[in-house]
Design a protein around this motif. Structure first.
Motif, PDB file in Angstrom:
ATOM      1  N   ILE A   1      -0.128   1.081  14.776  1.00  0.00           N
ATOM      2  CA  ILE A   1      -0.593  -0.242  15.204  1.00  0.00           C
ATOM      3  C   ILE A   1      -2.073  -0.186  15.553  1.00  0.00           C
ATOM      4  O   ILE A   1      -2.849  -1.094  15.232  1.00  0.00           O
ATOM      5  CB  ILE A   1       0.239  -0.737  16.407  1.00  0.00           C
ATOM      6  CG1 ILE A   1       1.697  -0.977  15.981  1.00  0.00           C
ATOM      7  CG2 ILE A   1      -0.355  -2.016  16.998  1.00  0.00           C
ATOM      8  CD1 ILE A   1       2.641  -1.279  17.132  1.00  0.00           C
ATOM      9  N   ASN A   2      -2.478   0.915  16.181  1.00  0.00           N
ATOM     10  CA  ASN A   2      -3.874   1.060  16.596  1.00  0.00           C
ATOM     11  C   ASN A   2      -4.831   1.304  15.428  1.00  0.00           C
ATOM     12  O   ASN A   2      -6.050   1.238  15.608  1.00  0.00           O
ATOM     13  CB  ASN A   2      -4.002   2.175  17.631  1.00  0.00           C
ATOM     14  CG  ASN A   2      -3.433   1.767  18.978  1.00  0.00           C
ATOM     15  OD1 ASN A   2      -3.374   0.579  19.305  1.00  0.00           O
ATOM     16  ND2 ASN A   2      -3.002   2.738  19.769  1.00  0.00           N
ATOM     17  N   HIS A   3      -4.301   1.580  14.241  1.00  0.00           N
ATOM     18  CA  HIS A   3      -5.149   1.608  13.041  1.00  0.00           C
ATOM     19  C   HIS A   3      -5.515   0.185  12.615  1.00  0.00           C
ATOM     20  O   HIS A   3      -6.552  -0.033  11.984  1.00  0.00           O
ATOM     21  CB  HIS A   3      -4.421   2.289  11.872  1.00  0.00           C
ATOM     22  CG  HIS A   3      -4.314   3.776  11.983  1.00  0.00           C
ATOM     23  ND1 HIS A   3      -5.413   4.598  12.112  1.00  0.00           N
ATOM     24  CD2 HIS A   3      -3.226   4.595  11.977  1.00  0.00           C
ATOM     25  CE1 HIS A   3      -5.008   5.860  12.187  1.00  0.00           C
ATOM     26  NE2 HIS A   3      -3.695   5.883  12.106  1.00  0.00           N
ATOM     27  N   VAL A   4      -4.645  -0.770  12.949  1.00  0.00           N
ATOM     28  CA  VAL A   4      -4.788  -2.149  12.464  1.00  0.00           C
ATOM     29  C   VAL A   4      -5.517  -3.046  13.462  1.00  0.00           C
ATOM     30  O   VAL A   4      -6.367  -3.853  13.076  1.00  0.00           O
ATOM     31  CB  VAL A   4      -3.396  -2.739  12.128  1.00  0.00           C
ATOM     32  CG1 VAL A   4      -3.501  -4.210  11.727  1.00  0.00           C
ATOM     33  CG2 VAL A   4      -2.736  -1.927  11.017  1.00  0.00           C
TER      34      VAL A   4
ATOM     35  N   ALA B   1       0.832  -1.206   0.000  1.00  0.00           N
ATOM     36  CA  ALA B   1       0.000   0.000   0.000  1.00  0.00           C
ATOM     37  C   ALA B   1       0.867   1.257   0.000  1.00  0.00           C
ATOM     38  O   ALA B   1       0.557   2.236  -0.692  1.00  0.00           O
ATOM     39  CB  ALA B   1      -0.936  -0.001   1.210  1.00  0.00           C
ATOM     40  N   TRP B   2       1.967   1.243   0.770  1.00  0.00           N
ATOM     41  CA  TRP B   2       2.904   2.374   0.742  1.00  0.00           C
ATOM     42  C   TRP B   2       3.474   2.531  -0.657  1.00  0.00           C
ATOM     43  O   TRP B   2       3.609   3.649  -1.168  1.00  0.00           O
ATOM     44  CB  TRP B   2       4.043   2.166   1.737  1.00  0.00           C
ATOM     45  CG  TRP B   2       3.748   2.561   3.149  1.00  0.00           C
ATOM     46  CD1 TRP B   2       3.455   1.732   4.186  1.00  0.00           C
ATOM     47  CD2 TRP B   2       3.713   3.892   3.693  1.00  0.00           C
ATOM     48  NE1 TRP B   2       3.235   2.460   5.339  1.00  0.00           N
ATOM     49  CE2 TRP B   2       3.392   3.781   5.069  1.00  0.00           C
ATOM     50  CE3 TRP B   2       3.920   5.157   3.149  1.00  0.00           C
ATOM     51  CZ2 TRP B   2       3.276   4.893   5.904  1.00  0.00           C
ATOM     52  CZ3 TRP B   2       3.807   6.266   3.986  1.00  0.00           C
ATOM     53  CH2 TRP B   2       3.486   6.129   5.343  1.00  0.00           C
TER      54      TRP B   2
ATOM     55  N   SER C   1      -5.733   2.922   5.791  1.00  0.00           N
ATOM     56  CA  SER C   1      -7.129   2.851   5.345  1.00  0.00           C
ATOM     57  C   SER C   1      -7.235   2.117   4.012  1.00  0.00           C
ATOM     58  O   SER C   1      -8.295   1.582   3.667  1.00  0.00           O
ATOM     59  CB  SER C   1      -7.723   4.257   5.219  1.00  0.00           C
ATOM     60  OG  SER C   1      -7.202   4.943   4.083  1.00  0.00           O
ATOM     61  N   LYS C   2      -6.137   2.085   3.259  1.00  0.00           N
ATOM     62  CA  LYS C   2      -6.112   1.414   1.957  1.00  0.00           C
ATOM     63  C   LYS C   2      -5.590  -0.022   2.046  1.00  0.00           C
ATOM     64  O   LYS C   2      -5.882  -0.846   1.183  1.00  0.00           O
ATOM     65  CB  LYS C   2      -5.211   2.193   0.982  1.00  0.00           C
ATOM     66  CG  LYS C   2      -5.641   3.632   0.717  1.00  0.00           C
ATOM     67  CD  LYS C   2      -6.917   3.692  -0.081  1.00  0.00           C
ATOM     68  CE  LYS C   2      -7.270   5.126  -0.459  1.00  0.00           C
ATOM     69  NZ  LYS C   2      -8.569   5.195  -1.184  1.00  0.00           N
TER      70      LYS C   2
ATOM     71  N   LYS D   1      -0.320  11.468   9.319  1.00  0.00           N
ATOM     72  CA  LYS D   1      -1.442  11.702   8.407  1.00  0.00           C
ATOM     73  C   LYS D   1      -1.340  10.788   7.192  1.00  0.00           C
ATOM     74  O   LYS D   1      -2.340  10.192   6.759  1.00  0.00           O
ATOM     75  CB  LYS D   1      -1.460  13.170   7.968  1.00  0.00           C
ATOM     76  CG  LYS D   1      -2.646  13.530   7.082  1.00  0.00           C
ATOM     77  CD  LYS D   1      -2.646  15.020   6.742  1.00  0.00           C
ATOM     78  CE  LYS D   1      -3.836  15.379   5.856  1.00  0.00           C
ATOM     79  NZ  LYS D   1      -3.837  16.828   5.514  1.00  0.00           N
ATOM     80  N   GLN D   2      -0.130  10.661   6.652  1.00  0.00           N
ATOM     81  CA  GLN D   2       0.072   9.771   5.505  1.00  0.00           C
ATOM     82  C   GLN D   2      -0.163   8.316   5.901  1.00  0.00           C
ATOM     83  O   GLN D   2      -0.767   7.539   5.151  1.00  0.00           O
ATOM     84  CB  GLN D   2       1.488   9.943   4.948  1.00  0.00           C
ATOM     85  CG  GLN D   2       1.816   9.072   3.748  1.00  0.00           C
ATOM     86  CD  GLN D   2       1.050   9.459   2.496  1.00  0.00           C
ATOM     87  OE1 GLN D   2       0.399  10.505   2.454  1.00  0.00           O
ATOM     88  NE2 GLN D   2       1.114   8.627   1.476  1.00  0.00           N
TER      89      GLN D   2
END
Length: 218
Positions: free
Chosen positions: A113-116, A19-20, A80-81, A73-74
């Protein structure tokens, strides 16, 4: 003595490295300029603190808090992607059924990590989580301190531990810890060559087969 299984996050649990590559391929050049980005090289396995340090040594002068704000932010956009890796839920089920204690060690910030974690049905079963970036008392990969701490917290030993890694820096640190190391290559960016693992897996279903055949010596 427990059996332990320790996950890396990026490129293992979540397909964030691709994704990156797809959604943020020009990010480093835009942030640092082409020359500094070239000095940083391949950032896979690096902490954002390490990246900032290299950039600062080569003339990057942005305030670190501003830098982290831009990077966070990035990262939120990238995660999210990024997709959760197919089969990782079945792997977690197999590990729990076989009595493994699970840990997570990542170079990413805890914010990332907390996004995942909320996307994982088994996230609550991680008994120890380390963000190497957010632990200044721990040296970054390839120092094995993060894995050795996690093995100890899970009340296991290197001989009763399996680590799942994708980057060569991660594989190196996993091996330095003394644990059995699986090189996971399903989510690698094209052209990336792994080396140094005890065994390699093309997908999570192969990882399940490996743990089923793994013999622990207590």
């Amino acid at each position: 003595m427990n059996k332990a299984f320790i996950f890396d996050m990026d490129g293992v649990i979540v397909n964030s490295e691709q994704a990156w590559s797809k959604h943020g391929s020009n990010f480093l050049k835009e942030l640092f300029g082409e020359e500094i980005a070239k000095k940083i090289g391949d950032p896979i396995g690096m902490t954002v603190n390490t990246i900032y340090g290299i950039a600062a040594q080569n003339g990057f002068s942005m305030d670190k808090n501003k830098y982290l704000e831009i990077y966070d932010k990035q990262a939120a956009h990238i995660y999210s992607k990024a997709n959760i890796t197919e089969g990782v839920e079945k792997l977690a089920q197999a590990l729990l059924k076989s009595g493994y204690k699970m840990g997570l060690v990542s170079s990413s910030r805890l914010k990332w990590i907390n996004h995942v974690l909320p996307k994982l049905s088994f996230g609550k079963h991680f008994e120890h989580i380390i963000s190497v970036n957010d632990r200044p008392d721990l040296k970054p990969k390839p120092n094995p301190g993060s894995y050795l701490e996690t093995i100890a917290k899970l009340e296991a030993s290197p001989k009763t531990t399996i680590i799942l890694e994708d980057s060569n820096s991660g594989i190196k640190v996993a091996k330095l810890s003394g644990a059995f190391t699986i090189g996971f290559n399903q989510n690698l960016i094209p052209g990336y060559k792994q080396n140094g693992a005890d065994i390699y897996a093309n997908n999570m279903f192969e990882v399940v087969k490996i743990i089923q055949s793994f013999r622990v010596s207590f």
